[in-house]
Design an enzyme around this catalytic site. Sequence first.
Site, short mmCIF file in Angstrom:
data_model
loop_
_atom_site.label_atom_id
_atom_site.label_comp_id
_atom_site.label_asym_id
_atom_site.label_seq_id
_atom_site.Cartn_x
_atom_site.Cartn_y
_atom_site.Cartn_z
N GLU A 119 2.22 1.69 -3.37
CA GLU A 119 1.17 2.23 -4.23
C GLU A 119 1.01 3.73 -4.01
OE1 GLU A 119 -2.67 0.35 -3.76
OE2 GLU A 119 -3.65 1.89 -4.97
N GLU B 56 -14.39 -12.20 -5.46
CA GLU B 56 -13.12 -11.90 -6.13
C GLU B 56 -11.91 -12.28 -5.28
OE1 GLU B 56 -15.32 -9.83 -4.99
OE2 GLU B 56 -14.43 -8.06 -4.04
N SER C 124 -6.97 2.17 -2.21
CA SER C 124 -5.79 1.37 -2.52
C SER C 124 -6.25 0.02 -3.04
CB SER C 124 -4.96 1.18 -1.26
OG SER C 124 -4.09 0.09 -1.43
N LYS D 142 -15.24 -9.08 8.41
CA LYS D 142 -14.24 -9.98 7.81
C LYS D 142 -14.89 -11.27 7.33
CE LYS D 142 -10.41 -7.65 8.31
NZ LYS D 142 -9.63 -7.27 7.12
N GLU E 145 0.82 -1.20 0.00
CA GLU E 145 0.00 0.00 0.00
C GLU E 145 0.86 1.26 0.00
OE1 GLU E 145 -3.19 -0.54 2.75
OE2 GLU E 145 -3.90 1.52 2.55
N CYS F 55 -9.92 -1.26 14.82
CA CYS F 55 -10.24 -2.68 15.02
C CYS F 55 -10.43 -3.04 16.49
CB CYS F 55 -9.16 -3.56 14.44
SG CYS F 55 -8.86 -3.20 12.72
N GLU G 282 -16.04 -10.35 4.07
CA GLU G 282 -14.90 -10.16 3.17
C GLU G 282 -14.39 -11.50 2.64
OE1 GLU G 282 -11.13 -8.90 4.93
OE2 GLU G 282 -10.81 -7.53 3.25
N CYS H 208 -7.90 -1.73 4.07
CA CYS H 208 -7.79 -2.97 4.85
C CYS H 208 -9.03 -3.25 5.68
CB CYS H 208 -6.55 -2.96 5.72
SG CYS H 208 -6.23 -1.37 6.43
#
Lengths: 626, 403
Positions: free
Chosen positions: A293, A384, A337, A376, A290, A548, A379, A317
Amino acid sequence: MSKEKQKTDAKMVDIVIDDKKISVPFGTMLLDAARQNGFEIPTLCYHEDLSRAGGCRMCIVEIEGQRALTASCAYPITAPINVQTTSRRVREARKTTLELLLSEHCGDCYSCVRNGNCELQTLAKEHGITQLPYGHPTEKSRVTETLSPSIVRDMDKCVDCGRCVRTCKELQGIGVFEAVERGFKKEITTFQDKPMAEVGCINCGQCVNRCPTAALTERDSIEEIWAAINDPNKHVVIQTAPAPRAAIGEEFGLDPGQAMTWQLNTALRKCGFDKVFDTNFTADLTIIEEGTELIQRLYKNLVQKDASAPLPQFTSCCPGWVKFIEHVHPEMLDHLSSAKSPQQMFGAIIKTWYAQLNDIDPENIVSVSLMPCTAKKFECNRPELRDSGLKDVDYVLTTRECAKMIRESGLHLPSLPPSDFDDPFGTATGSGVIFGNTGGVMEAALRSVLEFVTGLKVEDIFANANILPVRGMEGCRFAEIKVPDEVGPVPELIAHLVPNWDWLKGQTVRVGIAHGTKNARKILDDVAAGGFFSTCHFIEVMACPGGCIGGGGQPIPTSPAIRQARTDAIYKEDMAYGAKSVRKSHENPAVARIYKEFLTEGPCSHKSHELLHTSYWPRGKFIGSW
Amino acid sequence: MNIRNEVTFASIRPKDGLTAALGKDRDVVVEEVLRSGLKGRGGAGFPTGVKWKLAAEAKAEEKYIICNADEGEPGTFKDRVILAEWADLVFEGMTIAGYAIGAKSGIIYLRGEYGYLRQALEDKLALRRTEGLLGDDVMGKKGFSFDIHIHMGCGAYVCGEESALIESLEGKRGESRNRPPFPVSEGLFGCPTVVNNVETLAWVAAIFALGPDWFKHVGTEKSSGYKLLSISGDVAHPGVYEFPMGTKISAILKAAGAERPKAAVVGGASGILVPAKDFKRAICFEDVSTGGSIIVLSEDRDFLDILENFQEFFADESCGQCTICRLGNVKLLEGIRLLKEGRCTTKHLQELCTLGSSMRAASKCGLGQASPNMFLSILQHFKGEVLGRPQADDHFVNKRKAS
Ligand SMILES: Cc1cc2nc3c(=O)[nH]c(=O)nc-3n(C[C@H](O)[C@H](O)[C@H](O)COP(=O)(O)O)c2cc1C
Ligand code: SF4
């Protein structure tokens, strides 16, 4: 009396609670005044993080001279009053309220996930409920919704406190839930009673954290994981994130703020996991990908005047945040990102590199992750995120579920001996740890980027490498970090991306941070409108309050003080790395190794893009299937 | 339109009150309302002058006057008659209130079922605008602008409660608010707001037309003026009546031609039950106060039928935010059905009485607090009549019913 004294006196109000005289600042809420002075007043719809509804009527008290009882949680003290917190009327009304709630509460305590940690159960006990004059349903009559990958909603256990409604609106700025109808038909539901997954729920689980009963719970994966552990053909690995480690002790009766990182490794092995890895490894990898990037984007925008990958870059994230932006500002997805979250990077690496190294058929690997997060779970089911050819992460365990598994195994976590993580990812850094706190990803990224650019040690720029300007609990934050006039050579790892750092000399890097999607929305709207935050280069967003550590899968209850204690535990763990190993992602030897042996073309290269980066869905305000 | 006796409003010339009020200073206007002794006609009986004074003293950019025309109390229909016959007095009362507290806008929160009145009201408002009675510099009074618009309610009883009404006006669910803060300091959109009943506002216009002393001299010491009452039930001449405050219930029933009355429900479903032996009691704030409804029950009525009907109303109409009101009303309803079927044990009846008193004490708003009133008063006055019903599945009863 001096003027000064008069002034301070004017701001205090003398009141009497249960014959005790106390003096409180003008405007203090009666409940707060009472609790601060040691009076016990029960509550149900009240929650420290939320506005005060005053609807459950559990916190009622008698104020002398008032005909009716008053909800103390929502009563501002502006004049001297005489209060009784215990009286026959108060006692009877509270007991009646509970009897009424139980008359529509279908569920047996002993088979309930919240057994032992349920506010209704506790209140019933404390108020001596032994008989149920208005009955108790034995058959379900309301909706149970299991369609969300993250959250289960069992309306037979709902007490209509409205905490979920307020959480979603006030903290998260979404509004998945609302009360509909009135009278006995009133219920809390979603838009047109659609499944949560179809109405823009981002799966953050903040409602679960604030539900007093088991009406909202995480979708449990424990049975599947036991089955995998019991299957001798399966190689079951688990990665653990720092935020659950900082909080899981609370599930075993410890005060908040005591990290259980090393005891947890022992516990998980005893539960039967074949390998225990540290998510920090891929947190470090995330920083490299990241951060690289970001450097790429800065170079393109500032030097090459190419706006195809626009600034500010947003972190990616947090899966709650990602789904949030997909819904509310899908036109801004190119700011996100493309780096996957640490969880998903780990998933992809385990079923590729790790499988190769150990000669295991990836089909036989069951990859579990311990996360503070219900999103999560969503996720890991994103279609994908199957770059290994399989589901990269099979199951997500929340902190609460993990504690349950440990208890089921008959273990008492805090009493276990510590043990280390498994190789080849064993070594992690403090930068990975602080991902758990709001501002942590930003700080970790800055630690590495600053060293890349200046060739100096961050410690020489910020004492102890603690980049304090990005820390804190304020909802939307902004900081400026100045790049020194002296820059260093471009490190070999990213030499393929930029020729030199001259273009960054003396520049100011502007960063923004938000936690809680209500704050995220403020920043997004501002960026969209070309406001202050649109001048930032990099913005970190975490969907949950506090980051988190305040995730929707963390131990219940939650409060600002609990989240602060967990945050402190995380920073303490980061500092501990200073003594024994490294605190910066790019110094992580396992990270260096993976770029040497596996991702040989370096960060943001073709291969890393295949495995470690992803793409997003412009969902928009579309209501329908996810 | 069922107006049964002489009503003062019919004799008030429009514009008289407004002209008089605008000729005075704002604080004098408030002072005169105080002096008149006018108290709210919506049910709670709060002194109107005090309310205005608080709102006038509150400092804010924006203030609002709300006319509560939600009239949802079962058996109440006097506001409908006022709006149909003497709407201009209501508009004048609102304008005077706006002048007194420094508000520029007035809102009429009109009961959904009264939608058919809306066009006529809009036409009258339009006319007032062309006549300079609304808009900028009302009646040539420099710097005093005031306009009124109408907002339709949607059929929720609780939205007649002033804070729920305000929530509803803000586009939210109609749920009553925690108080303090009261609307006079933080009402609509957080601004100081006066909520007054239709009748209260019409009396304001009359008070300025005829003078505060005229009003003060009618009625009792603590209840000045006249009161409009909607009288229905077992009477020969149902309709709207005007009586001076302090009139005895017996006199009112006589005027309406009550037929063998056993009791009167005063104040609608949220009111109280006055048994025949207490008909000497008077309608006023010191004795039996009411928002304006009297329902007469004759000897032939079964109290449990009436109770069941009222209780169904509350079980439907609770806004649902207080556990004790939302579920308590359902349990009372179930209890009444048990009583009807002769199956309510004395133990359960005792529990229901505790429930009723807890609802009274612990509900957030007047709806929940008043909802057990009828149940408790019937048990107080007519316990014998509601207890000891034959059990519904009693063999003999069934047989009798069948034949
Ligand atoms: C459940 C409930 C319903 C009410 N409905 C009305 C109503 O329909 N009309 C009304 O004027 N007041 C109603 N009120 C009283 C209002 O809250 C408020 O006191 C009144 O509008 C104030 O006006 P007043 O001072 O002129 O009476 C209701 C109160 C409660 C608790
Ligand atoms: S008492 Fe009833 S109507 Fe009033 S706020 Fe509570 S639930 Fe709503």
